[in-house]
Design a protein around this motif. Structure first.
Motif, PDB file in Angstrom:
ATOM      1  N   TYR A  45       1.422  -0.910   0.060  1.00 40.21           N
ATOM      2  CA  TYR A  45      -0.096   0.215  -0.162  1.00 40.21           C
ATOM      3  C   TYR A  45       1.043   1.076  -0.242  1.00 40.21           C
ATOM      4  CZ  TYR A  45      -3.513  -2.492   1.476  1.00 40.21           C
ATOM      5  OH  TYR A  45      -5.387  -3.778   1.710  1.00 40.21           O
ATOM      6  N   PHE A  46       0.627   2.422  -0.288  1.00 36.26           N
ATOM      7  CA  PHE A  46       0.909   3.335  -0.699  1.00 36.26           C
ATOM      8  C   PHE A  46      -0.058   4.782   0.861  1.00 36.26           C
ATOM      9  CE2 PHE A  46       2.632   2.516  -4.883  1.00 36.26           C
ATOM     10  CZ  PHE A  46       3.387   2.534  -4.436  1.00 36.26           C
ATOM     11  N   ASN A  47       0.499   5.082   1.753  1.00 38.86           N
ATOM     12  CA  ASN A  47       0.029   5.397   3.054  1.00 38.86           C
ATOM     13  C   ASN A  47       0.902   6.700   2.852  1.00 38.86           C
ATOM     14  OD1 ASN A  47       1.034   7.175   5.442  1.00 38.86           O
ATOM     15  ND2 ASN A  47      -1.182   5.222   5.239  1.00 38.86           N
ATOM     16  N   PHE A  48      -0.517   7.835   2.573  1.00 43.81           N
ATOM     17  CA  PHE A  48      -0.567   9.524   2.035  1.00 43.81           C
ATOM     18  C   PHE A  48      -0.558   9.751   3.243  1.00 43.81           C
ATOM     19  CE2 PHE A  48      -1.460   7.518  -1.917  1.00 43.81           C
ATOM     20  CZ  PHE A  48      -0.480   8.641  -3.165  1.00 43.81           C
ATOM     21  N   HIS A  49       0.341  10.336   4.128  1.00 41.09           N
ATOM     22  CA  HIS A  49      -0.251  11.495   5.370  1.00 41.09           C
ATOM     23  C   HIS A  49       0.777  13.062   5.111  1.00 41.09           C
ATOM     24  CE1 HIS A  49       4.224   9.088   5.245  1.00 41.09           C
ATOM     25  NE2 HIS A  49       3.968  10.300   6.622  1.00 41.09           N
ATOM     26  N   TYR A  50       0.504  13.671   6.407  1.00 40.85           N
ATOM     27  CA  TYR A  50       1.380  15.003   6.768  1.00 40.85           C
ATOM     28  C   TYR A  50       1.405  14.608   8.050  1.00 40.85           C
ATOM     29  CZ  TYR A  50      -3.283  16.877   8.086  1.00 40.85           C
ATOM     30  OH  TYR A  50      -4.619  17.709   8.517  1.00 40.85           O
TER      31      TYR A  50
END
Length: 196
Positions: free
Chosen positions: A161-166
Motif C-alpha cells: 500500500y501507499f500510505n499518504f499522510h502529513y
C-alpha cells in the motif's frame, strides 16, 4: 548633479558627436523622474511600481490554494514516476488530493492574506527512497509549515500500500495525520520516480 548641468552635458555630447552617441537610459529615467517630481506628477516607473504593489495586495486565499494545489499535484506525479502514476492516479486524484487540499486550506487559515504570499512549495527530492512528496514552507524564514509524505507499507500477507499522510509545525511534526492508503499489488512496487 544639477539638472541644468546634466542638460548642458547632454547638449555638449550631442554637438560633439553629431548625434551618434545618445545618453544612457538611466540618465533619461533619472531626468524624467526629476521632472515628474518637480511638476508634481508621478512617473510611469512609479505608477508601474504602484500597480505591482496593488496586484500583490490582491493575492487572495483562493489564489494561494489554486496555485499550491496545482504544484502539489505536479510534485506528486513527479514523485510517483511513470511506472507508479498510471496505476494510482485516479484514486489519488479522487481520494487523496481533496484531503490534501483540505489540510492545506485549514493550515492556511492560520495565516493572513499577506503572509500567504510567502508560503511556497518545495521541490521534489531527487533521491528515490525518501517519503517526502513536498513541504510547504515560509520563504522568509525557511521553516516548514506542513509536510506531505507517502510511504510504502507492506502489512503481512496483504500486499503493498501507499500510505499518504502529513505533519504540521503546530505539533512540531510529531503527529501523523492520515490522508489514506492506496493499494498497489502483491508484488513490490518500483522505486519512486521510476520511468517506464
Amino acid at each position: 548633479m544639477a539638472i541644468w548641468l546634466k542638460k548642458s552635458f547632454f547638449v555638449l555630447i550631442s554637438i560633439l558627436t553629431f548625434g551618434l552617441v545618445t545618453p544612457s537610459q538611466a540618465f533619461l529615467n533619472e531626468e524624467g523622474q526629476a521632472l515628474a517630481k518637480s511638476s508634481g506628477k508621478a512617473s510611469t516607473v512609479e505608477r508601474a511600481e504602484e500597480d505591482v504593489m496593488e496586484e500583490e495586495s490582491l493575492f487572495t486565499r483562493e489564489d494561494f490554494l489554486e496555485h499550491i494545489m496545482e504544484q502539489a499535484e505536479q510534485n506528486a506525479y513527479m514523485k510517483f514516476g511513470t511506472k507508479i502514476k498510471p496505476a494510482i492516479e485516479v484514486e489519488f486524484r479522487t481520494v487523496i488530493l481533496p484531503k490534501m487540499e483540505y489540510a492545506i486550506e485549514q493550515t492556511s487559515l492560520q495565516y493572513g492574506d499577506d503572509d500567504l504570499s510567502n508560503l511556497v512549495i518545495s521541490e521534489v527530492p531527487q533521491y528515490a527512497k525518501t517519503e517526502k512528496i513536498f513541504h510547504i514552507y515560509d520563504k522568509r524564514s525557511g521553516e516548514d509549515i506542513i509536510r506531505f509524505h507517502v510511504r510504502k507499507d507492506h502489512p503481512p500477507k496483504a500486499g503493498y500500500y501507499f500510505n499518504f499522510h502529513y505533519h504540521t509545525v503546530h505539533d512540531d511534526f510529531q503527529a501523523h495525520h492520515d490522508l489514506g492508503s492506496i493499494f498497489w499489488a502483491k508484488n513490490t512496487p518500483p522505486q519512486w520516480m521510476s520511468v517506464s
